[in-house]
Motif scaffolding. Structure first.
Motif, PDB file in Angstrom:
ATOM      1  N   THR A  36       0.916  -1.155   0.133  1.00 31.59           N
ATOM      2  CA  THR A  36      -0.298   0.039   0.410  1.00 31.59           C
ATOM      3  C   THR A  36       0.693   1.134  -0.059  1.00 31.59           C
ATOM      4  OG1 THR A  36      -0.151  -0.209   2.738  1.00 31.59           O
ATOM      5  CG2 THR A  36      -1.923  -0.930   1.443  1.00 31.59           C
ATOM      6  N   GLY A  37       0.146   2.648  -0.049  1.00 31.10           N
ATOM      7  CA  GLY A  37       0.781   4.170  -0.580  1.00 31.10           C
ATOM      8  C   GLY A  37       1.881   3.841  -1.363  1.00 31.10           C
ATOM      9  N   GLU A  38       2.883   4.413  -0.809  1.00 29.48           N
ATOM     10  CA  GLU A  38       4.540   4.827  -2.123  1.00 29.48           C
ATOM     11  C   GLU A  38       5.063   3.387  -2.219  1.00 29.48           C
ATOM     12  OE1 GLU A  38       5.333   7.563  -2.852  1.00 29.48           O
ATOM     13  OE2 GLU A  38       3.543   8.717  -2.251  1.00 29.48           O
ATOM     14  N   PRO A  39       5.343   2.106  -1.228  1.00 32.81           N
ATOM     15  CA  PRO A  39       6.591   1.045  -1.342  1.00 32.81           C
ATOM     16  C   PRO A  39       5.351   0.426  -2.742  1.00 32.81           C
ATOM     17  CG  PRO A  39       5.478   0.686   0.407  1.00 32.81           C
ATOM     18  CD  PRO A  39       5.357   2.140   0.497  1.00 32.81           C
ATOM     19  N   ARG A  40       3.519   0.781  -3.001  1.00 40.81           N
ATOM     20  CA  ARG A  40       3.008  -0.086  -3.701  1.00 40.81           C
ATOM     21  C   ARG A  40       2.848   1.345  -5.437  1.00 40.81           C
ATOM     22  NH1 ARG A  40      -2.323  -2.564  -3.532  1.00 40.81           N
ATOM     23  NH2 ARG A  40      -3.442  -2.505  -6.182  1.00 40.81           N
ATOM     24  N   LYS A  41       2.878   2.477  -5.034  1.00 38.87           N
ATOM     25  CA  LYS A  41       3.767   2.684  -6.284  1.00 38.87           C
ATOM     26  C   LYS A  41       4.444   2.527  -7.108  1.00 38.87           C
ATOM     27  CE  LYS A  41       1.402   7.276  -4.613  1.00 38.87           C
ATOM     28  NZ  LYS A  41       0.846   8.257  -4.152  1.00 38.87           N
ATOM     29  N   SER A  42       5.657   2.709  -6.354  1.00 29.99           N
ATOM     30  CA  SER A  42       6.915   1.834  -6.714  1.00 29.99           C
ATOM     31  C   SER A  42       6.624   0.760  -7.305  1.00 29.99           C
ATOM     32  CB  SER A  42       8.192   2.163  -5.472  1.00 29.99           C
ATOM     33  OG  SER A  42       9.397   1.902  -6.111  1.00 29.99           O
ATOM     34  N   ALA A  43       6.047  -0.406  -6.739  1.00 26.63           N
ATOM     35  CA  ALA A  43       6.224  -1.313  -7.211  1.00 26.63           C
ATOM     36  C   ALA A  43       5.777  -0.952  -9.026  1.00 26.63           C
ATOM     37  CB  ALA A  43       5.483  -2.394  -6.489  1.00 26.63           C
ATOM     38  N   VAL A  44       4.149  -0.050  -8.862  1.00 18.92           N
ATOM     39  CA  VAL A  44       3.833  -0.424 -10.014  1.00 18.92           C
ATOM     40  C   VAL A  44       4.263   0.049 -10.749  1.00 18.92           C
ATOM     41  CG1 VAL A  44       1.682   1.048 -10.857  1.00 18.92           C
ATOM     42  CG2 VAL A  44       0.925  -0.333  -9.032  1.00 18.92           C
ATOM     43  N   ARG A  45       5.288   1.227 -10.625  1.00 23.02           N
ATOM     44  CA  ARG A  45       5.964   2.152 -11.618  1.00 23.02           C
ATOM     45  C   ARG A  45       7.202   0.717 -12.029  1.00 23.02           C
ATOM     46  NH1 ARG A  45       5.367   6.343  -8.103  1.00 23.02           N
ATOM     47  NH2 ARG A  45       7.347   5.997  -7.066  1.00 23.02           N
ATOM     48  N   LEU A  46       8.038   0.053 -11.747  1.00 18.83           N
ATOM     49  CA  LEU A  46       8.695  -1.325 -11.686  1.00 18.83           C
ATOM     50  C   LEU A  46       7.824  -2.206 -12.867  1.00 18.83           C
ATOM     51  CD1 LEU A  46      10.490  -1.495  -8.618  1.00 18.83           C
ATOM     52  CD2 LEU A  46      11.187  -0.465 -10.194  1.00 18.83           C
ATOM     53  N   ALA A  47       6.586  -2.301 -12.222  1.00 13.28           N
ATOM     54  CA  ALA A  47       5.994  -3.391 -13.637  1.00 13.28           C
ATOM     55  C   ALA A  47       5.659  -2.507 -14.921  1.00 13.28           C
ATOM     56  CB  ALA A  47       4.378  -3.961 -12.267  1.00 13.28           C
ATOM     57  N   GLU A  48       4.871  -1.562 -14.543  1.00 10.77           N
ATOM     58  CA  GLU A  48       4.518  -0.734 -15.886  1.00 10.77           C
ATOM     59  C   GLU A  48       6.154  -0.725 -16.455  1.00 10.77           C
ATOM     60  OE1 GLU A  48       3.637   2.927 -14.577  1.00 10.77           O
ATOM     61  OE2 GLU A  48       1.776   2.169 -14.254  1.00 10.77           O
ATOM     62  N   ARG A  49       7.297  -0.637 -15.980  1.00  8.40           N
ATOM     63  CA  ARG A  49       8.538  -0.857 -16.962  1.00  8.40           C
ATOM     64  C   ARG A  49       8.991  -2.102 -17.239  1.00  8.40           C
ATOM     65  NH1 ARG A  49      10.954   3.519 -13.105  1.00  8.40           N
ATOM     66  NH2 ARG A  49      11.359   1.829 -11.999  1.00  8.40           N
ATOM     67  N   SER A  50       8.867  -3.187 -16.499  1.00 11.24           N
ATOM     68  CA  SER A  50       8.845  -4.394 -17.061  1.00 11.24           C
ATOM     69  C   SER A  50       7.663  -4.996 -18.790  1.00 11.24           C
ATOM     70  CB  SER A  50       8.569  -5.340 -16.252  1.00 11.24           C
ATOM     71  OG  SER A  50       9.694  -5.597 -14.904  1.00 11.24           O
ATOM     72  N   LEU A  51       6.598  -4.057 -18.424  1.00 10.32           N
ATOM     73  CA  LEU A  51       5.815  -3.879 -19.012  1.00 10.32           C
ATOM     74  C   LEU A  51       6.111  -3.645 -20.596  1.00 10.32           C
ATOM     75  CD1 LEU A  51       3.034  -5.434 -19.725  1.00 10.32           C
ATOM     76  CD2 LEU A  51       1.432  -3.337 -18.906  1.00 10.32           C
ATOM     77  N   GLU A  52       6.252  -2.521 -20.126  1.00 11.49           N
ATOM     78  CA  GLU A  52       7.202  -1.654 -21.588  1.00 11.49           C
ATOM     79  C   GLU A  52       8.047  -2.363 -22.672  1.00 11.49           C
ATOM     80  OE1 GLU A  52       8.779   1.936 -20.111  1.00 11.49           O
ATOM     81  OE2 GLU A  52       5.837   3.246 -20.018  1.00 11.49           O
ATOM     82  N   GLU A  53       8.859  -3.406 -21.604  1.00 10.37           N
ATOM     83  CA  GLU A  53       9.946  -4.168 -22.049  1.00 10.37           C
ATOM     84  C   GLU A  53       9.452  -5.400 -22.892  1.00 10.37           C
ATOM     85  OE1 GLU A  53      14.793  -6.069 -20.571  1.00 10.37           O
ATOM     86  OE2 GLU A  53      13.014  -5.294 -19.039  1.00 10.37           O
ATOM     87  N   ALA A  54       8.325  -6.022 -22.396  1.00 10.36           N
ATOM     88  CA  ALA A  54       8.288  -6.836 -21.856  1.00 10.36           C
ATOM     89  C   ALA A  54       7.718  -6.602 -24.150  1.00 10.36           C
ATOM     90  CB  ALA A  54       7.041  -7.889 -21.577  1.00 10.36           C
ATOM     91  N   THR A  55       6.358  -5.794 -24.091  1.00 11.62           N
ATOM     92  CA  THR A  55       5.758  -4.859 -24.703  1.00 11.62           C
ATOM     93  C   THR A  55       7.336  -5.633 -26.346  1.00 11.62           C
ATOM     94  OG1 THR A  55       4.028  -3.687 -23.914  1.00 11.62           O
ATOM     95  CG2 THR A  55       4.237  -3.713 -26.139  1.00 11.62           C
ATOM     96  N   GLU A  56       8.118  -4.563 -25.954  1.00  4.00           N
ATOM     97  CA  GLU A  56       9.095  -3.840 -26.907  1.00  4.00           C
ATOM     98  C   GLU A  56       9.601  -5.379 -27.441  1.00  4.00           C
ATOM     99  OE1 GLU A  56      11.860  -1.701 -25.120  1.00  4.00           O
ATOM    100  OE2 GLU A  56      10.888   0.259 -24.543  1.00  4.00           O
ATOM    101  N   LEU A  57      10.033  -5.960 -26.869  1.00  2.00           N
ATOM    102  CA  LEU A  57      10.700  -8.274 -27.201  1.00  2.00           C
ATOM    103  C   LEU A  57       9.715  -8.191 -28.542  1.00  2.00           C
ATOM    104  CD1 LEU A  57      11.895  -8.755 -24.261  1.00  2.00           C
ATOM    105  CD2 LEU A  57      13.348  -8.372 -25.976  1.00  2.00           C
ATOM    106  N   LEU A  58       8.068  -8.029 -27.348  1.00  2.00           N
ATOM    107  CA  LEU A  58       7.280  -8.324 -28.972  1.00  2.00           C
ATOM    108  C   LEU A  58       6.972  -7.804 -29.618  1.00  2.00           C
ATOM    109  CD1 LEU A  58       4.747 -10.797 -28.022  1.00  2.00           C
ATOM    110  CD2 LEU A  58       3.152  -8.845 -27.705  1.00  2.00           C
ATOM    111  N   ASP A  59       7.033  -6.768 -29.990  1.00  2.00           N
ATOM    112  CA  ASP A  59       7.494  -6.144 -31.338  1.00  2.00           C
ATOM    113  C   ASP A  59       8.220  -6.377 -32.144  1.00  2.00           C
ATOM    114  OD1 ASP A  59       5.586  -4.688 -30.430  1.00  2.00           O
ATOM    115  OD2 ASP A  59       6.598  -2.871 -29.796  1.00  2.00           O
ATOM    116  N   GLN A  60       9.668  -6.470 -31.641  1.00  2.00           N
ATOM    117  CA  GLN A  60      10.787  -7.458 -32.435  1.00  2.00           C
ATOM    118  C   GLN A  60      10.204  -8.904 -32.556  1.00  2.00           C
ATOM    119  OE1 GLN A  60      13.584  -5.351 -33.115  1.00  2.00           O
ATOM    120  NE2 GLN A  60      12.788  -4.375 -32.136  1.00  2.00           N
ATOM    121  N   MET A  61       9.297  -9.735 -32.022  1.00  2.00           N
ATOM    122  CA  MET A  61       9.193 -10.660 -32.538  1.00  2.00           C
ATOM    123  C   MET A  61       8.350 -10.449 -33.238  1.00  2.00           C
ATOM    124  SD  MET A  61       9.224 -12.817 -28.926  1.00  2.00           S
ATOM    125  CE  MET A  61       8.448 -14.438 -29.230  1.00  2.00           C
ATOM    126  N   ARG A  62       7.717  -9.092 -33.265  1.00  2.00           N
ATOM    127  CA  ARG A  62       6.143  -9.623 -34.837  1.00  2.00           C
ATOM    128  C   ARG A  62       7.126  -9.459 -36.056  1.00  2.00           C
ATOM    129  NH1 ARG A  62       4.097  -6.093 -32.326  1.00  2.00           N
ATOM    130  NH2 ARG A  62       1.904  -7.290 -31.446  1.00  2.00           N
TER     131      ARG A  62
END
Length: 222
Positions: A36-62
């Motif tokens: 909850t709170g700030e730790p949750r916000k930080s975890a969400v931001r980290l997850a967003e970065r991982s999701l962006e990286e996964a999306t970029e890899l998916l585009d390269q695979m396409r």
């Protein structure tokens, strides 16, 4: 054939990397509900970065799967669709976790606008907005100063260009003057040579005349 093999190997490399990123992303998504709170916000931001990286890899695979022969592309397409489905599911899950405002803002969050906690949250938001406005104003001032500096720079460059042209014009004038001086010097030297020649001729004539007079006088008294 070599291009097809290279494309297949590169696709496999992206696939292996995507699996690692997915595993990391899933682990981060599983941790977010416990925070909850700030730790949750930080975890969400980290997850967003991982999701962006996964999306970029998916585009390269396409892109790379287009280089794979048609005979082997059907299996590749199925695996690719599975990855797309997994990534979409992760996006939806992260969106749901990010929309839980109470978990993001902690136990003080409430939908009742009349509570002290909500008023405090509003004050914090207003304070944040004020800071953002001040930062925006500083950016605008910096942009204005930068534009003014750029204008001054352009004016300085224009002045330097004009001075350069003036210097070049002065240089050409000096070169022309040097040419005139050289011609004048040559003319004076020629006049000096002619004067010297005339002087020699005059002395020679006078000498001859004197010798003739002396010869005449000598012949009379002889």
């Amino acid at each position: 054939m070599a291009d097809a093999d290279a494309g297949s190997e590169l696709f496999g490399s992206y696939e292996a990397e995507l699996k690692l990123v997915q595993a990391d992303l899933n682990q981060k998504l599983d941790q977010i509900p416990e925070l909850t709170g700030e730790p949750r916000k930080s975890a969400v931001r980290l997850a967003e970065r991982s999701l962006e990286e996964a999306t970029e890899l998916l585009d390269q695979m396409r892109i790379e799967k287009q280089n794979i022969p048609s005979s082997a592309r059907s299996k590749i397409n199925q695996r690719f669709r599975n990855f797309e489905s997994d990534i979409d599911a992760s996006k939806r899950k992260l969106k749901d976790l990010s929309s839980d405002r109470k978990a993001l803002f902690g136990s003080r969050y409430t939908d009742d606008p009349n509570t002290d906690e909500q008023l405090e949250q509003r004050q914090q938001l207003l304070s944040g907005t004020d800071r953002l406005d001040r930062s925006s104003q500083r950016l605008r001032d910096s942009q204005r100063i930068a534009n003014e500096t750029e204008d001054i720079g352009r004016g300085t460059l224009a002045d330097l260009h004009l001075q350069r042209e003036q210097i070049q014009h002065t240089r050409m004038t000096i070169l022309e003057s040097e040419g005139y001086v050289d011609r004048s010097v040559k003319t004076l030297r020629g006049m000096a040579r002619r004067m010297a020649t005339n002087r020699i001729i005059t002395v020679a004539i006078i000498t001859v005349l004197v010798l003739l007079i002396i010869g005449v006088i000598y012949s009379k008294f002889r």
